[in-house]
Motif scaffolding. Structure first.
Motif, PDB file in Angstrom:
ATOM      1  N   SER A 155     -59.259  11.186 -11.713  1.00 50.72           N
ATOM      2  CA  SER A 155     -58.210  11.596 -12.650  1.00 50.72           C
ATOM      3  C   SER A 155     -57.211  10.466 -12.862  1.00 50.72           C
ATOM      4  O   SER A 155     -56.698  10.283 -13.976  1.00 50.72           O
ATOM      5  CB  SER A 155     -57.496  12.840 -12.123  1.00 50.72           C
ATOM      6  N   THR A 156     -56.929   9.696 -11.822  1.00 55.52           N
ATOM      7  CA  THR A 156     -56.007   8.562 -11.955  1.00 55.52           C
ATOM      8  C   THR A 156     -56.571   7.512 -12.898  1.00 55.52           C
ATOM      9  O   THR A 156     -55.873   6.964 -13.753  1.00 55.52           O
ATOM     10  CB  THR A 156     -55.728   7.934 -10.586  1.00 55.52           C
ATOM     11  N   SER A 157     -57.867   7.236 -12.758  1.00 56.16           N
ATOM     12  CA  SER A 157     -58.505   6.224 -13.588  1.00 56.16           C
ATOM     13  C   SER A 157     -58.557   6.654 -15.049  1.00 56.16           C
ATOM     14  O   SER A 157     -58.264   5.859 -15.950  1.00 56.16           O
ATOM     15  CB  SER A 157     -59.922   5.944 -13.070  1.00 56.16           C
ATOM     16  N   LEU A 195     -53.272  14.219 -23.797  1.00 55.00           N
ATOM     17  CA  LEU A 195     -54.361  14.304 -22.828  1.00 55.00           C
ATOM     18  C   LEU A 195     -53.936  13.720 -21.483  1.00 55.00           C
ATOM     19  O   LEU A 195     -54.292  14.239 -20.424  1.00 55.00           O
ATOM     20  CB  LEU A 195     -55.596  13.573 -23.360  1.00 55.00           C
ATOM     21  N   GLN A 196     -53.171  12.636 -21.533  1.00 59.17           N
ATOM     22  CA  GLN A 196     -52.723  12.022 -20.279  1.00 59.17           C
ATOM     23  C   GLN A 196     -51.796  12.952 -19.509  1.00 59.17           C
ATOM     24  O   GLN A 196     -51.834  13.005 -18.277  1.00 59.17           O
ATOM     25  CB  GLN A 196     -52.035  10.684 -20.541  1.00 59.17           C
ATOM     26  N   PHE A 197     -50.958  13.684 -20.213  1.00 61.08           N
ATOM     27  CA  PHE A 197     -50.071  14.640 -19.548  1.00 61.08           C
ATOM     28  C   PHE A 197     -50.864  15.719 -18.817  1.00 61.08           C
ATOM     29  O   PHE A 197     -50.353  16.349 -17.896  1.00 61.08           O
ATOM     30  CB  PHE A 197     -49.137  15.293 -20.568  1.00 61.08           C
ATOM     31  N   ASN A 198     -52.105  15.936 -19.223  1.00 55.04           N
ATOM     32  CA  ASN A 198     -52.926  16.974 -18.605  1.00 55.04           C
ATOM     33  C   ASN A 198     -53.897  16.426 -17.562  1.00 55.04           C
ATOM     34  O   ASN A 198     -54.810  17.142 -17.139  1.00 55.04           O
ATOM     35  CB  ASN A 198     -53.710  17.731 -19.685  1.00 55.04           C
ATOM     36  N   GLN A 199     -53.702  15.170 -17.147  1.00 54.40           N
ATOM     37  CA  GLN A 199     -54.580  14.583 -16.134  1.00 54.40           C
ATOM     38  C   GLN A 199     -53.975  14.598 -14.736  1.00 54.40           C
ATOM     39  O   GLN A 199     -54.688  14.502 -13.757  1.00 54.40           O
ATOM     40  CB  GLN A 199     -54.941  13.140 -16.521  1.00 54.40           C
ATOM     41  N   GLY A 200     -52.672  14.672 -14.625  1.00 51.87           N
ATOM     42  CA  GLY A 200     -52.059  14.876 -13.315  1.00 51.87           C
ATOM     43  C   GLY A 200     -51.691  13.631 -12.533  1.00 51.87           C
ATOM     44  O   GLY A 200     -51.161  13.744 -11.435  1.00 51.87           O
ATOM     45  N   ALA A 201     -51.950  12.436 -13.031  1.00 55.43           N
ATOM     46  CA  ALA A 201     -51.597  11.205 -12.311  1.00 55.43           C
ATOM     47  C   ALA A 201     -50.162  10.830 -12.657  1.00 55.43           C
ATOM     48  O   ALA A 201     -49.893  10.229 -13.699  1.00 55.43           O
ATOM     49  CB  ALA A 201     -52.559  10.081 -12.661  1.00 55.43           C
ATOM     50  N   ARG A 202     -49.225  11.175 -11.779  1.00 54.16           N
ATOM     51  CA  ARG A 202     -47.811  11.025 -12.100  1.00 54.16           C
ATOM     52  C   ARG A 202     -47.377   9.570 -12.211  1.00 54.16           C
ATOM     53  O   ARG A 202     -46.626   9.198 -13.119  1.00 54.16           O
ATOM     54  CB  ARG A 202     -46.980  11.738 -11.032  1.00 54.16           C
ATOM     55  N   GLY A 203     -47.813   8.737 -11.285  1.00 54.62           N
ATOM     56  CA  GLY A 203     -47.389   7.349 -11.284  1.00 54.62           C
ATOM     57  C   GLY A 203     -47.857   6.589 -12.506  1.00 54.62           C
ATOM     58  O   GLY A 203     -47.094   5.840 -13.123  1.00 54.62           O
ATOM     59  N   VAL A 204     -49.116   6.773 -12.881  1.00 50.94           N
ATOM     60  CA  VAL A 204     -49.667   6.085 -14.045  1.00 50.94           C
ATOM     61  C   VAL A 204     -49.007   6.596 -15.329  1.00 50.94           C
ATOM     62  O   VAL A 204     -48.756   5.826 -16.263  1.00 50.94           O
ATOM     63  CB  VAL A 204     -51.196   6.279 -14.101  1.00 50.94           C
ATOM     64  N   LEU A 205     -48.716   7.889 -15.376  1.00 49.01           N
ATOM     65  CA  LEU A 205     -48.018   8.452 -16.539  1.00 49.01           C
ATOM     66  C   LEU A 205     -46.631   7.833 -16.666  1.00 49.01           C
ATOM     67  O   LEU A 205     -46.189   7.499 -17.778  1.00 49.01           O
ATOM     68  CB  LEU A 205     -47.924   9.971 -16.407  1.00 49.01           C
ATOM     69  N   LEU A 206     -45.942   7.666 -15.551  1.00 54.64           N
ATOM     70  CA  LEU A 206     -44.628   7.026 -15.578  1.00 54.64           C
ATOM     71  C   LEU A 206     -44.737   5.589 -16.088  1.00 54.64           C
ATOM     72  O   LEU A 206     -43.907   5.145 -16.897  1.00 54.64           O
ATOM     73  CB  LEU A 206     -44.019   7.030 -14.169  1.00 54.64           C
ATOM     74  N   ALA A 207     -45.757   4.875 -15.651  1.00 54.07           N
ATOM     75  CA  ALA A 207     -45.971   3.501 -16.120  1.00 54.07           C
ATOM     76  C   ALA A 207     -46.200   3.482 -17.634  1.00 54.07           C
ATOM     77  O   ALA A 207     -45.698   2.601 -18.342  1.00 54.07           O
ATOM     78  CB  ALA A 207     -47.161   2.879 -15.398  1.00 54.07           C
ATOM     79  N   THR A 208     -46.951   4.455 -18.134  1.00 53.10           N
ATOM     80  CA  THR A 208     -47.213   4.547 -19.572  1.00 53.10           C
ATOM     81  C   THR A 208     -45.927   4.785 -20.344  1.00 53.10           C
ATOM     82  O   THR A 208     -45.671   4.137 -21.367  1.00 53.10           O
ATOM     83  CB  THR A 208     -48.198   5.689 -19.862  1.00 53.10           C
ATOM     84  N   LEU A 209     -45.102   5.710 -19.870  1.00 48.62           N
ATOM     85  CA  LEU A 209     -43.863   6.043 -20.572  1.00 48.62           C
ATOM     86  C   LEU A 209     -42.879   4.865 -20.560  1.00 48.62           C
ATOM     87  O   LEU A 209     -42.212   4.597 -21.564  1.00 48.62           O
ATOM     88  CB  LEU A 209     -43.224   7.284 -19.945  1.00 48.62           C
ATOM     89  N   LEU A 210     -42.792   4.160 -19.448  1.00 44.96           N
ATOM     90  CA  LEU A 210     -41.907   2.997 -19.388  1.00 44.96           C
ATOM     91  C   LEU A 210     -42.381   1.889 -20.330  1.00 44.96           C
ATOM     92  O   LEU A 210     -41.571   1.243 -21.011  1.00 44.96           O
ATOM     93  CB  LEU A 210     -41.817   2.477 -17.954  1.00 44.96           C
ATOM     94  N   ALA A 211     -43.697   1.665 -20.362  1.00 41.68           N
ATOM     95  CA  ALA A 211     -44.240   0.664 -21.286  1.00 41.68           C
ATOM     96  C   ALA A 211     -44.022   1.095 -22.735  1.00 41.68           C
ATOM     97  O   ALA A 211     -43.755   0.258 -23.610  1.00 41.68           O
ATOM     98  CB  ALA A 211     -45.734   0.459 -21.009  1.00 41.68           C
TER      99      ALA A 211
END
Length: 413
Positions: A155-157, A195-211
């Motif tokens: 899920s993280t990948s 779709l990313q919000f529904n994958q559950g990887a919090r750290g990677v989602l945070l990286a996406t939002l900051l970028a």
């Protein structure tokens, strides 16, 4: 006489056509195979290297190494390889080095690319990415799972892949393209973010939002009112996605529960495990700050140290979850080869940005390096190699595209 000259040149022409076809096939195949593991991916990497050699890549190496990223990759991999010399387990050290050696594929891939081969590389990348995206959506909707078990993609990948795709779609929306395509790219970016919000990887989602915030800032930094308006629109979209994402809300609830357990001295949870790993890792770096414990030693160090560290506060963790990495690129590398490795890794990220900036792709360089840096604070990205391959392929294609087709208006349009 003309016929003789034409006839004598035909073997050379045929050889070039054969090498060119091999290069195109290698670039196309790699874009698809990067999502797989095992024999298919390894065979494709060998094919890329073979095509590069046959295409005269070794003769052009002096030109290729002028790219800052290429030199930084060589230095970083050399430092990791050097770390095997003081590792207590050279076999494990070499296995770890092989994971980081995936960066080296950037060199032949970039060298093979030219104007005639770009469409093959882009086609392979789009086919591979679209196929994985469709599989991920099917698994999520039909089976109620996250990730792609068939391809051993976690899920993280898959979350990282969605984030990278979203950022690239928004970046391209600001390029000099047909205005009719821009709304489609905005829609695609919104879909990928949902779709990313529904994958559950919090750290990677945070990286996406900051970028994403950096991408918007860099485009609208001279137009304050527009910037604030776009930020408000993005905030509304994020709130809506949070509200309609059961997976994200479950992860938030789990996160709060994990923190409460950690405060009670119980670390057998996702966040608690990371906190314990980081604590032990920083302790290990402090013991050998300059050259680390040797490439391949961090996981063994944790298993041996955790029993007695802080009177055995984390001693139950090895039985709860097997230790593979420290869930932090900087701590992982610092444990391997200390300050020497951290400097090499920092130089690698800085050179990644410098390479894209040198080709007038500053915004792209900022968002890619930001994504890698922030993601690396909560994960060890080398264990999600598909996304590193994806980022390197995007970088190579962007560089050659810019060389061949000229300036691109960067930002979000």
């Amino acid at each position: 006489m003309y016929d003789k000259l034409a006839g004598s040149s035909s073997p050379t022409q045929s050889a070039y056509e054969w090498r060119d076809l091999l290069a195109k096939f290698a670039l196309f195949s790699f874009g698809i195979a990067l999502w797989y593991r095992g024999l298919s991916l390894n065979a494709t990497i060998i094919l890329v290297v073979f095509a590069w050699i046959m295409d005269g890549g070794l003769r052009r190496f002096g030109q290729t190494i002028k790219e800052p990223l290429v030199l930084a990759i060589l230095i970083f991999c050399a430092v990791l390889l050097l770390g095997i010399l003081w590792s207590d387990d050279p076999g494990s050290g070499f296995r770890v080095w092989r994971r980081y050696a995936i960066f080296l594929v950037f060199i032949p891939y970039l060298s093979l690319l030219n104007k005639q081969r770009l469409q093959w590389a882009v086609s392979g990348l789009l086919i591979g990415y679209s196929g994985v995206l469709l599989m991920g959506v099917y698994v999520w909707i039909a089976l109620g799972e996250i990730g792609i078990p068939l391809l051993k993609i976690s899920s993280t990948s898959i979350s990282a892949a969605l984030g990278i795709g979203m950022l690239l779609a928004l970046y391209l929306a600001g390029a000099n393209i047909n205005k009719k395509v821009k709304p489609l790219l905005w829609f695609l970016a919104s879909l990928l973010l949902f779709l990313q919000f529904n994958q559950g990887a919090r750290g990677v989602l945070l990286a996406t939002l900051l970028a994403l915030l950096l991408l918007i800032f860099m485009h609208y930094k001279t137009r304050i009112k527009t910037f604030l308006g776009v930020m408000a629109a993005v905030a509304i979209v994020v709130v809506v996605f949070v509200y309609y994402s059961n997976s994200f809300q479950e992860r938030l609830t789990q996160g709060r529960s994990d923190i409460e357990l950690s405060q009670q001295g119980k670390y057998t949870s996702s966040i608690g495990y990371r906190l314990a790993m980081w604590d032990v890792g920083l302790h290990g770096i402090a013991q050998h700050p300059w050259f680390g414990h040797g490439t391949g030693m961090p996981s063994r160090y944790f298993d041996e140290t955790v029993v007695t560290y802080k009177d055995g506060l984390y001693k139950d963790l090895p039985g709860w979850l097997k230790t593979y990495h420290y869930h932090n690129d900087w701590i992982e590398i610092g444990m391997q080869i200390g300050a020497l490795g951290l400097l090499a890794y920092a130089f690698f990220l800085w050179s990644w940005f410098r390479t894209l900036r040198a080709h007038r792709l500053t915004t792209l360089g900022v968002i890619l390096v930001c994504f890698v840096f922030v993601s690396g604070l909560v994960e060890t990205l080398v264990f999600f190699r598909q996304n590193l391959y994806l980022l390197l392929v995007i970088t190579a294609i962007a560089i050659v595209w810019q060389k061949e087709y000229g300036d691109v208006a960067e930002g979000v349009g």
